[in-house]
Design a protein around this motif. Sequence first.
Motif, PDB file in Angstrom:
ATOM      1  N   THR A 231      69.470 -56.778   6.711  1.00 17.45           N
ATOM      2  CA  THR A 231      70.020 -56.116   7.725  1.00 17.45           C
ATOM      3  C   THR A 231      69.999 -54.525   7.731  1.00 17.45           C
ATOM      4  OG1 THR A 231      71.641 -57.785   8.258  1.00 17.45           O
ATOM      5  CG2 THR A 231      72.034 -55.902   9.573  1.00 17.45           C
ATOM      6  N   GLY A 232      70.295 -54.151   6.510  1.00 20.96           N
ATOM      7  CA  GLY A 232      70.083 -52.855   6.050  1.00 20.96           C
ATOM      8  C   GLY A 232      68.776 -52.242   6.286  1.00 20.96           C
ATOM      9  N   ALA A 233      67.807 -53.014   6.025  1.00 21.89           N
ATOM     10  CA  ALA A 233      66.404 -52.669   6.214  1.00 21.89           C
ATOM     11  C   ALA A 233      66.088 -52.214   7.704  1.00 21.89           C
ATOM     12  CB  ALA A 233      65.437 -53.835   5.952  1.00 21.89           C
ATOM     13  N   LEU A 234      66.629 -53.042   8.624  1.00 26.04           N
ATOM     14  CA  LEU A 234      66.464 -52.349   9.940  1.00 26.04           C
ATOM     15  C   LEU A 234      67.337 -51.186  10.477  1.00 26.04           C
ATOM     16  CD1 LEU A 234      67.122 -56.014  11.447  1.00 26.04           C
ATOM     17  CD2 LEU A 234      64.959 -55.182  10.826  1.00 26.04           C
ATOM     18  N   PHE A 235      68.130 -50.735   9.573  1.00 31.28           N
ATOM     19  CA  PHE A 235      68.888 -49.408   9.690  1.00 31.28           C
ATOM     20  C   PHE A 235      67.875 -48.462   9.339  1.00 31.28           C
ATOM     21  CE2 PHE A 235      72.215 -52.044  10.494  1.00 31.28           C
ATOM     22  CZ  PHE A 235      73.460 -51.683   9.786  1.00 31.28           C
ATOM     23  N   TRP A 236      67.052 -48.668   8.275  1.00 30.80           N
ATOM     24  CA  TRP A 236      66.210 -47.531   7.617  1.00 30.80           C
ATOM     25  C   TRP A 236      64.739 -47.352   8.448  1.00 30.80           C
ATOM     26  CZ3 TRP A 236      67.037 -44.618   2.974  1.00 30.80           C
ATOM     27  CH2 TRP A 236      68.082 -44.639   2.382  1.00 30.80           C
ATOM     28  N   MET A 237      64.454 -48.563   8.906  1.00 34.34           N
ATOM     29  CA  MET A 237      63.094 -48.540   9.515  1.00 34.34           C
ATOM     30  C   MET A 237      63.232 -48.531  10.956  1.00 34.34           C
ATOM     31  SD  MET A 237      61.299 -51.226   6.548  1.00 34.34           S
ATOM     32  CE  MET A 237      59.557 -50.776   7.112  1.00 34.34           C
ATOM     33  N   SER A 238      62.469 -47.730  11.659  1.00 39.14           N
ATOM     34  CA  SER A 238      62.632 -47.591  13.066  1.00 39.14           C
ATOM     35  C   SER A 238      61.595 -48.878  13.745  1.00 39.14           C
ATOM     36  CB  SER A 238      61.674 -46.419  13.739  1.00 39.14           C
ATOM     37  OG  SER A 238      60.497 -46.315  13.242  1.00 39.14           O
ATOM     38  N   ARG A 239      61.682 -49.155  14.908  1.00 39.88           N
ATOM     39  CA  ARG A 239      60.905 -50.063  15.785  1.00 39.88           C
ATOM     40  C   ARG A 239      59.517 -49.767  15.473  1.00 39.88           C
ATOM     41  NH1 ARG A 239      61.989 -52.755  21.439  1.00 39.88           N
ATOM     42  NH2 ARG A 239      59.822 -53.005  22.176  1.00 39.88           N
ATOM     43  N   GLU A 240      59.079 -48.476  15.728  1.00 41.25           N
ATOM     44  CA  GLU A 240      57.788 -48.147  15.891  1.00 41.25           C
ATOM     45  C   GLU A 240      57.007 -48.431  14.151  1.00 41.25           C
ATOM     46  OE1 GLU A 240      60.105 -46.161  16.584  1.00 41.25           O
ATOM     47  OE2 GLU A 240      59.675 -46.171  18.756  1.00 41.25           O
ATOM     48  N   THR A 241      57.671 -48.350  13.304  1.00 43.58           N
ATOM     49  CA  THR A 241      57.318 -48.534  11.923  1.00 43.58           C
ATOM     50  C   THR A 241      57.267 -49.957  11.572  1.00 43.58           C
ATOM     51  OG1 THR A 241      58.589 -46.710  10.942  1.00 43.58           O
ATOM     52  CG2 THR A 241      57.956 -48.542   9.597  1.00 43.58           C
ATOM     53  N   LEU A 242      58.185 -50.899  12.095  1.00 46.61           N
ATOM     54  CA  LEU A 242      58.005 -52.161  11.927  1.00 46.61           C
ATOM     55  C   LEU A 242      56.628 -52.691  12.701  1.00 46.61           C
ATOM     56  CD1 LEU A 242      61.693 -53.388  12.245  1.00 46.61           C
ATOM     57  CD2 LEU A 242      60.229 -53.548  10.291  1.00 46.61           C
ATOM     58  N   GLU A 243      56.558 -52.167  13.831  1.00 49.48           N
ATOM     59  CA  GLU A 243      55.225 -52.766  14.794  1.00 49.48           C
ATOM     60  C   GLU A 243      54.220 -52.249  14.162  1.00 49.48           C
ATOM     61  OE1 GLU A 243      53.729 -54.822  17.638  1.00 49.48           O
ATOM     62  OE2 GLU A 243      55.815 -54.535  17.494  1.00 49.48           O
ATOM     63  N   ARG A 244      54.071 -51.017  13.831  1.00 50.57           N
ATOM     64  CA  ARG A 244      52.968 -50.441  12.799  1.00 50.57           C
ATOM     65  C   ARG A 244      52.530 -51.316  11.629  1.00 50.57           C
ATOM     66  NH1 ARG A 244      52.664 -46.694   8.769  1.00 50.57           N
ATOM     67  NH2 ARG A 244      54.898 -46.013   9.726  1.00 50.57           N
ATOM     68  N   LEU A 348      65.485 -28.068  10.178  1.00 51.45           N
ATOM     69  CA  LEU A 348      63.967 -28.456  10.281  1.00 51.45           C
ATOM     70  C   LEU A 348      63.888 -29.828  10.693  1.00 51.45           C
ATOM     71  CD1 LEU A 348      60.771 -27.820   9.397  1.00 51.45           C
ATOM     72  CD2 LEU A 348      61.409 -28.878   7.317  1.00 51.45           C
ATOM     73  N   THR A 349      62.962 -30.059  11.843  1.00 54.54           N
ATOM     74  CA  THR A 349      63.130 -31.226  12.397  1.00 54.54           C
ATOM     75  C   THR A 349      61.582 -32.075  12.204  1.00 54.54           C
ATOM     76  OG1 THR A 349      64.618 -31.072  14.210  1.00 54.54           O
ATOM     77  CG2 THR A 349      63.058 -32.933  14.330  1.00 54.54           C
ATOM     78  N   LEU A 350      61.661 -33.104  11.578  1.00 61.58           N
ATOM     79  CA  LEU A 350      60.261 -33.433  11.153  1.00 61.58           C
ATOM     80  C   LEU A 350      59.856 -34.937  11.808  1.00 61.58           C
ATOM     81  CD1 LEU A 350      60.331 -33.134   7.262  1.00 61.58           C
ATOM     82  CD2 LEU A 350      59.318 -31.608   9.037  1.00 61.58           C
ATOM     83  N   GLU A 351      58.634 -34.999  12.025  1.00 65.29           N
ATOM     84  CA  GLU A 351      58.168 -36.270  12.656  1.00 65.29           C
ATOM     85  C   GLU A 351      57.824 -37.529  11.638  1.00 65.29           C
ATOM     86  OE1 GLU A 351      57.982 -36.859  16.023  1.00 65.29           O
ATOM     87  OE2 GLU A 351      58.669 -34.710  16.600  1.00 65.29           O
ATOM     88  N   SER A 352      58.281 -38.341  12.058  1.00 63.75           N
ATOM     89  CA  SER A 352      58.095 -39.703  11.092  1.00 63.75           C
ATOM     90  C   SER A 352      58.464 -41.021  11.752  1.00 63.75           C
ATOM     91  CB  SER A 352      58.865 -39.511   9.811  1.00 63.75           C
ATOM     92  OG  SER A 352      58.790 -40.896   9.168  1.00 63.75           O
ATOM     93  N   THR A 353      57.559 -42.066  11.628  1.00 61.64           N
ATOM     94  CA  THR A 353      57.912 -43.298  12.111  1.00 61.64           C
ATOM     95  C   THR A 353      58.698 -44.190  11.233  1.00 61.64           C
ATOM     96  OG1 THR A 353      55.906 -44.441  11.149  1.00 61.64           O
ATOM     97  CG2 THR A 353      55.544 -43.427  13.345  1.00 61.64           C
ATOM     98  N   MET A 354      59.030 -43.618  10.096  1.00 57.26           N
ATOM     99  CA  MET A 354      59.787 -44.341   9.108  1.00 57.26           C
ATOM    100  C   MET A 354      61.485 -44.062   9.496  1.00 57.26           C
ATOM    101  SD  MET A 354      58.586 -45.769   6.714  1.00 57.26           S
ATOM    102  CE  MET A 354      59.763 -46.072   5.810  1.00 57.26           C
ATOM    103  N   GLY A 355      61.951 -43.438  10.501  1.00 57.05           N
ATOM    104  CA  GLY A 355      63.231 -43.233  10.819  1.00 57.05           C
ATOM    105  C   GLY A 355      64.072 -42.589   9.583  1.00 57.05           C
TER     106      GLY A 355
END
Length: 375
Positions: A231-244, A348-355
């Motif tokens: 369950t915790g892995a889903l806290f860390w990883m975004s929807r986009e990361t899992l799809e990619r 600083l706001t960074l872009e990342s699919t990792m969430g």
Amino acid sequence: MLRSDPEGRLEDRLNARPHLITLADPLQLQSGAVLPDVQIACQSYGHLNEAQDNAVLVLHGLTSDQHAAGASSGPARKPGWWNAAIGPGKAIDTDRYFVIVPNVLGGAGGTTSPAAQNPSTGRPYGLSFPVITLADMAKMHAALLDALGIEQLHATIGGCLGGFQVLEMLAACPARTGKSVIISATARTSAHNTALWAVLRAALMSDPNWRGGDYYNGPGPSAGLGLLAMTGALFWMSRETLERRFGIAPVSGVPRYTMEPDFAVEQFLNSVKENASKGRLDANSLIYLTRAIDYFDLARDAGSLQLALKGVQNPVLLVSYASDWRYPVEEMAEIAKALPENVPHQHLTLESTMGHGAFLYEFESLRPALSEFLR
């Protein structure tokens, strides 16, 4: 005052191996409870200069520990959790800085925690361990600096749970923190995050081997830990990361129409579950650390966030990730707004699919700004 291994240079006593430091005085907790004989497991990298002004305190996240860089001493020789950031020539340059990484109060890396021996019973504390807060953790870090003889840090750095600790240190002892780096954090825990932690604790406590926290002399709640980690892995990883990373195509190319794992994301979560059950994490530690996060609200005791941060004196770097839904950009912006007007700071706001986990798994985007800020 240090009560452990008092001879020799500080870095020689701490570098290259975990080290236990016992505080000379009991630790008075925010709840009113007192912890006697507090031990702190820590590791360090680099060398303390003659002026003793190059120390950098790095504070870890929820499931990490004091092993932040280099290969571990275990058979797997697994690199530290922030190996990408700490080392010679890296952003936190150990040719330049003396880096201290303590295991958090209540953590599973050797610092006094529910797994430690209760001096009044001679058995592990378990659930008799007092409830701890982020303020207690910051107080322990200040006591550690006293024990090491370090009056002021060059910088204090933390992400997630570590970022909360940096904020508490800014509120409690701002003159000591030096430059502050706060990554993927917030000034108070939201109701949504508290609800998520409640679900994870319920997963742990539902394991029959948890036995009310008294499992240290028998099999631990490995099934509960596995469910928590999945369950915790889903806290860390975004929807986009899992799809990619995984997509939804069956692993074998065609559906097998089975209840066994048929998709790559299922196989990934199964590996997360198996790794969690191998003993690195302690169930009671996770219960106590997530409970400490529940109580985290920097403004509550001070009256406002501005009052909590009124003593900040040195530059602050705030780092958010646009895809971090747990601690969104606007919550970090509130911290920036609350800092004193005369304190140099950058959000600083960074872009990342990792969430939320981007500062650990996609460090390259943070490297230039962190390196420049520390210099």
